[in-house]
Design a protein around this motif. Structure first.
Motif, PDB file in Angstrom:
ATOM      1  N   ARG A  43       0.813  -1.223   0.000  1.00 14.34           N
ATOM      2  CA  ARG A  43       0.000   0.000   0.000  1.00 14.34           C
ATOM      3  C   ARG A  43       0.846   1.271   0.000  1.00 14.34           C
ATOM      4  O   ARG A  43       0.423   2.288  -0.551  1.00 14.34           O
ATOM      5  N   TYR A  44       1.996   1.220   0.627  1.00 13.75           N
ATOM      6  CA  TYR A  44       2.803   2.429   0.784  1.00 13.75           C
ATOM      7  C   TYR A  44       4.216   2.189   0.262  1.00 13.75           C
ATOM      8  O   TYR A  44       4.766   1.093   0.374  1.00 13.75           O
ATOM      9  N   ILE A  45       4.788   3.239  -0.306  1.00 10.54           N
ATOM     10  CA  ILE A  45       6.174   3.220  -0.758  1.00 10.54           C
ATOM     11  C   ILE A  45       6.988   4.074   0.206  1.00 10.54           C
ATOM     12  O   ILE A  45       6.670   5.249   0.422  1.00 10.54           O
ATOM     13  N   LEU A  46       8.014   3.475   0.799  1.00 12.87           N
ATOM     14  CA  LEU A  46       8.866   4.187   1.746  1.00 12.87           C
ATOM     15  C   LEU A  46      10.212   4.454   1.087  1.00 12.87           C
ATOM     16  O   LEU A  46      10.811   3.560   0.467  1.00 12.87           O
ATOM     17  N   THR A  47      10.688   5.662   1.226  1.00 18.56           N
ATOM     18  CA  THR A  47      11.990   6.019   0.671  1.00 18.56           C
ATOM     19  C   THR A  47      12.632   7.097   1.531  1.00 18.56           C
ATOM     20  O   THR A  47      11.932   7.873   2.190  1.00 18.56           O
ATOM     21  N   ALA A  48      13.952   7.144   1.527  1.00 17.13           N
ATOM     22  CA  ALA A  48      14.682   8.095   2.363  1.00 17.13           C
ATOM     23  C   ALA A  48      14.884   9.403   1.606  1.00 17.13           C
ATOM     24  O   ALA A  48      15.199   9.414   0.418  1.00 17.13           O
ATOM     25  N   VAL A  49      14.700  10.507   2.338  1.00 20.65           N
ATOM     26  CA  VAL A  49      14.990  11.840   1.814  1.00 20.65           C
ATOM     27  C   VAL A  49      15.869  12.551   2.831  1.00 20.65           C
ATOM     28  O   VAL A  49      16.136  12.028   3.911  1.00 20.65           O
ATOM     29  N   LYS A  50      16.304  13.741   2.500  1.00 21.33           N
ATOM     30  CA  LYS A  50      17.226  14.460   3.382  1.00 21.33           C
ATOM     31  C   LYS A  50      16.659  14.649   4.781  1.00 21.33           C
ATOM     32  O   LYS A  50      17.350  14.498   5.778  1.00 21.33           O
ATOM     33  N   SER A  51      15.383  15.003   4.860  1.00 22.73           N
ATOM     34  CA  SER A  51      14.832  15.376   6.160  1.00 22.73           C
ATOM     35  C   SER A  51      14.288  14.188   6.934  1.00 22.73           C
ATOM     36  O   SER A  51      13.832  14.348   8.051  1.00 22.73           O
ATOM     37  N   GLY A  52      14.274  12.972   6.359  1.00 20.77           N
ATOM     38  CA  GLY A  52      13.760  11.832   7.101  1.00 20.77           C
ATOM     39  C   GLY A  52      13.265  10.737   6.181  1.00 20.77           C
ATOM     40  O   GLY A  52      13.918  10.371   5.202  1.00 20.77           O
TER      41      GLY A  52
END
Length: 620
Positions: free
Chosen positions: A443-452
């Protein structure tokens, strides 16, 4: 102190009443047709021009009116249906308020020609804006002929808020269907701009339903008939396998009057519990015959809201009656185990001699589990040795210790902050994110970005991407079509077919190829590329129903709801597993959109769990 309270003129009072009774051309059709039914008509013909905005004509062969009655019928609270308050609890007629004709005459130009069967000459009465223009004898057939022209000619604000011709015609057809469904002993016809839209001869109830909604519905109906001391309930309900998400035909009638009743609707759905998917609807046509003293229809001028004295008891009767119908016609599905790939078990034949050999067990008496064998020793041989070229395993590992690899194969940036407003810029390079993604429960796509940590709702993200694509195709007429192997036939009732005809140009721009076959039938020859695997008929039907629910009439609104409905149908379903490349492509497409953070109907797509919040969770 001077007196300030005064009586309103009849013309003003009539316009106030008209605001409740006459809301659109469909209201005029409803009131005039119901009057024709009360007059004992066997044939009712309706002729409308420009969806009723120019003219509405209703002709019946009822008992007609005398010269005096014809004039008095247009006065407020003038009626032949009741004479005292107690009559309200013994109603058998459709109308009783005596407001309909006065309200129509207050906001239109009305001409009535009427003659009783025992009179040689009839009467012609002309009224404009509650003002009598003329009355004279005239030669005319027995019955009544109402001609209503220029609706809301003296109330321009009301006329300005009328919708498009297709929408108003659809509303007229809906009112027409509600009256025709309960009076199968009356022949009805309706024509629009010189074209016959519907022609219904006298028939049985089931034939009338099929004549309006198509022959396919005939196969899906189960009859209901229960007679109790409280209510006689009869009609039809759909089979469980005919349930659909949208567009089910659901009608309640009490004593020959259409009504809305959410409580009884829940009763019908209660009977179908666990037989149909949650959220799906089934069609039903249920008719209640009750003692008029046990109901109150005098709640709202439209008379579609009705109170019952014994609602709880009737609710239980509805549930039991529908369940009985489902059981009587074996509509409840039986247990059917999945036999695909199951072993074929031969049937035992007692007459055939059976010879069964006992199984032979081969045991090694010399086996010792504590004695290592040669195979086990080889498995662990060299396990403790260090490879000679171990230094090459660490090539490229050096660097700053501040860069830490996360579980997703991406990099976190705990010592830097990103201006989160850049996420809303809508450009792919405005967000520094990983190219590796993790899918949570499909259901959800998780990925890392600069702020979290960024969380993307994948179903809504795909809706956003498809919606923008479809809107561009509609603007440039660049939709690609995918032909179907065999044309699919779509059957719609008249109230829905006029809506589809209005939508066809925009749907053509998307890639649909539709042909009008007449009589509410359409051929679906091609669908937009990318929607393969979807049911073409249900896809078109869903778009029509979405448009009807929203009541869109401006071209921009029409295109919006067509694109949104198609995007919802074609988007990946919740729970669909995606590869990393597919997730990467979806994320890239999302951040190319002008507004990647919300769906076209305002639902959130992207959320960020900031680095500080993560650190607080672990007490760092």
């Amino acid at each position: 102190m001077s007196d300030i309270i005064h009586l309103l003129p009849d013309s003003v009072a009539n316009q106030i009443a008209a605001g409740e009774v006459i809301q659109r051309p469909a209201s005029v059709v409803k009131e005039l047709v119901e009057n024709a039914v009360d007059a004992g008509a066997t044939h009712v013909d309706i002729v409308v021009e420009d969806a009723g905005k120019t003219s509405i004509q209703v002709v019946d062969d009822g008992k007609g009116m005398s010269e005096t009655d014809a004039r008095l019928a247009f006065e407020r609270h003038a009626t032949s249906k009741i004479s005292e308050a107690s009559d309200l609890f013994a109603l058998r007629t459709m109308g009783f308020r005596g407001e309909a004709l006065a309200s129509i005459a207050a906001v239109a130009q009305v001409e009535l020609k009427t003659r009783p069967a025992d009179a040689e000459l009839g009467t012609c009465v002309s009224i404009e804006g509650s003002r009598l223009v003329g009355q004279e004898p005239v030669s005319c057939p027995s019955g009544s002929n109402f001609m209503v022209r220029n609706l809301f000619f003296n109330v321009p604000a009301r006329r300005k808020f009328l919708k498009s011709n297709q929408t108003e015609l659809s509303n007229i057809l809906q009112e027409f269907e509600r009256v025709a469904l309960v009076h199968d002993h009356i022949a009805f016809s309706l024509s629009h701009n010189g074209t016959m839209v519907m022609n219904l001869p006298k028939s049985t109830l089931r034939q009338r339903i099929v004549s309006i909604f198509g022959k396919k519905l005939n196969e899906q109906l189960l009859s209901v008939d229960v007679d109790t001391s409280l209510v006689h309930l009869y009609g039809f309900v759909g089979k469980p396998d005919s349930a659909r998400r949208k567009g089910a035909h659901q009608y309640f009638f009490v004593n020959g009057r259409y009504m809305r009743h959410p409580y009884f609707h829940k009763a019908v759905m209660e009977a179908f519990e666990k037989l149909i998917p949650v959220g799906d609807q089934v069609s039903y046509f249920l008719y209640f015959e009750v003692d008029p003293a046990n109901i109150d229809v005098n709640i709202h001028p439209t008379k579609t809201e009705i109170k019952f004295e014994n609602e709880l008891a009737i609710w239980q009767i509805v549930v039991a009656a529908v369940k009985e119908s489902l059981g009587r016609f074996n509509a409840v599905p039986t247990i059917d185990f999945d036999t695909e790939g199951a072993p074929e078990i031969p049937v035992f034949n007692s007459a055939r001699p059976v010879s069964v050999e006992a199984p032979v067990l081969d045991v090694n008496p010399d086996y010792n589990p504590f004695k290592p064998s040669s195979s086990r020793a080889s498995a662990f041989e060299g396990a403790g040795k260090v490879p000679a070229n171990w230094e090459s395993l660490y090539d490229g590992v050096g660097g700053s210790q501040e860069t830490v690899s996360n579980d997703f194969g991406s990099e976190m940036f705990p010592d830097t902050e990103m201006d989160d407003m850049s996420l809303y810029a809508g450009t792919p390079d405005a967000v520094e994110m990983s190219t590796q993604h993790y899918q949570y429960k499909g259901r959800y796509i998780l990925t890392a970005v600069k702020s979290g940590l960024m969380v993307i709702h994948q179903h809504r993200a795909h809706i956003r991407v498809l919606y923008d694509r479809y809107r561009r195709q509609m603007e440039t007429h660049g939709g690609q079509s995918q032909g179907v192997l065999f044309p699919e036939i779509l059957q719609l009732p008249p109230s829905e077919s006029v809506v589809l005809e209005h939508l066809m140009d925009d749907m053509q721009a998307l890639g649909f190829d539709l042909s009008v076959l007449g009589g509410g039938s359409f051929s679906v020859n091609a669908i937009p590329a990318g929607t393969e695997g979807l049911n073409p008929v249900e896809l078109v039907r869903s778009i029509v129903h979405s448009s009807m629910e929203k009541g869109c009439h401006v071209e921009e609104d029409v295109q919006h709801y067509i694109a949104l409905s198609l995007a919802r149908s074609a988007a990946i379903v919740p729970g669909q597993v995606l590869s990393n490349d597919e997730m990467e492509a979806l994320v890239d497409d999302l951040f190319v959109c002008a507004n990647p953070n919300q769906t076209p109907d305002g639902k959130v797509i992207v959320a960020i769990l900031e680095q500080k919040e993560l650190e607080l969770l672990f007490g760092d």
